[in-house]
Design a protein around this motif. Sequence first.
Motif, short mmCIF file in Angstrom:
data_model
loop_
_atom_site.label_atom_id
_atom_site.label_comp_id
_atom_site.label_asym_id
_atom_site.label_seq_id
_atom_site.Cartn_x
_atom_site.Cartn_y
_atom_site.Cartn_z
N SER A 145 0.82 -1.21 0.00
CA SER A 145 0.00 0.00 0.00
C SER A 145 0.85 1.25 0.00
O SER A 145 0.58 2.22 -0.73
CB SER A 145 -0.93 0.01 1.22
OG SER A 145 -1.84 -1.06 1.17
N THR A 149 1.83 3.98 -4.23
CA THR A 149 1.54 5.38 -4.53
C THR A 149 2.57 5.98 -5.48
O THR A 149 2.26 6.91 -6.23
CB THR A 149 1.52 6.21 -3.23
OG1 THR A 149 2.75 6.03 -2.52
CG2 THR A 149 0.35 5.78 -2.35
N GLY A 179 -10.64 -7.77 -1.17
CA GLY A 179 -10.94 -6.43 -0.67
C GLY A 179 -9.84 -5.45 -1.04
O GLY A 179 -10.10 -4.30 -1.39
N PHE A 180 -8.59 -5.91 -0.95
CA PHE A 180 -7.46 -5.07 -1.32
C PHE A 180 -7.52 -4.71 -2.81
O PHE A 180 -7.28 -3.57 -3.20
CB PHE A 180 -6.15 -5.80 -1.01
CG PHE A 180 -4.92 -4.97 -1.24
CD1 PHE A 180 -4.47 -4.09 -0.26
CD2 PHE A 180 -4.21 -5.08 -2.41
CE1 PHE A 180 -3.33 -3.32 -0.47
CE2 PHE A 180 -3.07 -4.31 -2.63
CZ PHE A 180 -2.63 -3.44 -1.66
N SER A 182 -10.20 -4.60 -4.72
CA SER A 182 -11.31 -3.68 -4.98
C SER A 182 -10.95 -2.26 -4.55
O SER A 182 -11.36 -1.28 -5.19
CB SER A 182 -12.57 -4.15 -4.25
OG SER A 182 -12.41 -4.09 -2.84
N ASN A 183 -10.16 -2.12 -3.49
CA ASN A 183 -9.72 -0.79 -3.06
C ASN A 183 -8.79 -0.16 -4.10
O ASN A 183 -8.79 1.07 -4.27
CB ASN A 183 -9.02 -0.86 -1.71
CG ASN A 183 -9.99 -1.11 -0.57
OD1 ASN A 183 -11.17 -0.76 -0.66
ND2 ASN A 183 -9.51 -1.72 0.51
N LEU A 184 -8.02 -1.00 -4.78
CA LEU A 184 -7.12 -0.49 -5.81
C LEU A 184 -7.91 0.14 -6.96
O LEU A 184 -7.42 1.05 -7.64
CB LEU A 184 -6.22 -1.61 -6.36
CG LEU A 184 -5.13 -2.14 -5.43
CD1 LEU A 184 -4.32 -3.22 -6.13
CD2 LEU A 184 -4.21 -1.02 -4.97
N ARG A 186 -10.27 2.06 -6.72
CA ARG A 186 -10.61 3.44 -6.35
C ARG A 186 -9.39 4.36 -6.36
O ARG A 186 -9.52 5.57 -6.25
CB ARG A 186 -11.26 3.47 -4.97
CG ARG A 186 -12.50 2.59 -4.87
CD ARG A 186 -13.11 2.64 -3.47
NE ARG A 186 -14.25 1.76 -3.35
CZ ARG A 186 -14.19 0.50 -2.93
NH1 ARG A 186 -13.02 -0.02 -2.59
NH2 ARG A 186 -15.28 -0.25 -2.86
N ASP A 187 -8.21 3.75 -6.49
CA ASP A 187 -6.99 4.55 -6.51
C ASP A 187 -6.72 5.10 -7.90
O ASP A 187 -7.33 4.68 -8.89
CB ASP A 187 -5.79 3.70 -6.06
CG ASP A 187 -5.88 3.29 -4.61
OD1 ASP A 187 -6.66 3.91 -3.88
OD2 ASP A 187 -5.16 2.35 -4.22
N LYS A 194 -6.56 -0.60 -14.27
CA LYS A 194 -7.91 -0.87 -13.78
C LYS A 194 -8.51 -2.09 -14.48
O LYS A 194 -9.20 -2.92 -13.85
CB LYS A 194 -8.80 0.36 -14.01
CG LYS A 194 -8.35 1.60 -13.25
CD LYS A 194 -8.32 1.36 -11.74
CE LYS A 194 -7.85 2.57 -10.96
NZ LYS A 194 -8.77 3.67 -10.94
N HIS A 218 -18.00 -6.60 -4.30
CA HIS A 218 -16.93 -5.62 -4.48
C HIS A 218 -17.03 -4.93 -5.82
O HIS A 218 -16.30 -4.00 -6.10
CB HIS A 218 -15.56 -6.31 -4.37
CG HIS A 218 -15.26 -6.83 -2.99
ND1 HIS A 218 -14.94 -5.99 -1.95
CD2 HIS A 218 -15.24 -8.09 -2.48
CE1 HIS A 218 -14.73 -6.71 -0.86
NE2 HIS A 218 -14.91 -7.97 -1.14
#
Length: 218
Positions: A145, A149, A179-180, A182-184, A186-187, A194, A218
């Motif tokens: 994580s 960035t 879950g990790f 799916s969070n990506l 949104r990044d 994507k 998700h």
Amino acid sequence: MVLLVRFTAKMIHDEYVDGKEITQSHLSRTGLQYLERSLRHKSDIVVYEAAKSICGLPGIEPHKLNDAVTALQISLSSPKPAVRYASVKTLAAVSSVYPRTVSKCNENLEVLITDSNRSIGTLAITALLRTTNENSIGRRLIQISSFLTEATDDFKIVVVQSLERLCLTFTSKYGLLIGFLSNLLRDDGGFDFKKSIVNTIISLMHNVPERLESSLLH
């Protein structure tokens, strides 16, 4: 010396192409012994070339890689960025085929995540994702994580592919990993990045049908 190491490796490879396994060919066995002796040479370049050559030999048994991997592990602590980069690059490649053999380098690889050379950190993360065990997945995700960035989309795609393999290997961590992923989504990131996430989630739904409903959430 470096040229001699390369010539020896090519000779072993040619013997293999001719249908002679390393254990069956006296020439190959002698060549491998020479490469193993070269791992103790005083020159960093010779040691690296010998280790890389051994790791790239066709048909070599995993236990024969131990000395070469150990030599690369030691080189990870070199003050020379070029040596660190070459060593971690080779270990990342080996980890895709022999993750268990490379796993003994995990502590050294973790140190390189914060290396001032981002390419070295990228390769360290790549290797760690391939060699991690079930109990270390949570810690790996935290490390990733903070690293993503600043990573390029190409590297992010490699990470997504590695996470897919982890999902299939450690199904008990499926929820955490999906879950990790799916969070990506949104990044920040480009279309290809994507798209790779979406394709990975769809692939996992097919390969782990009992988790279909949770994946759709998700």
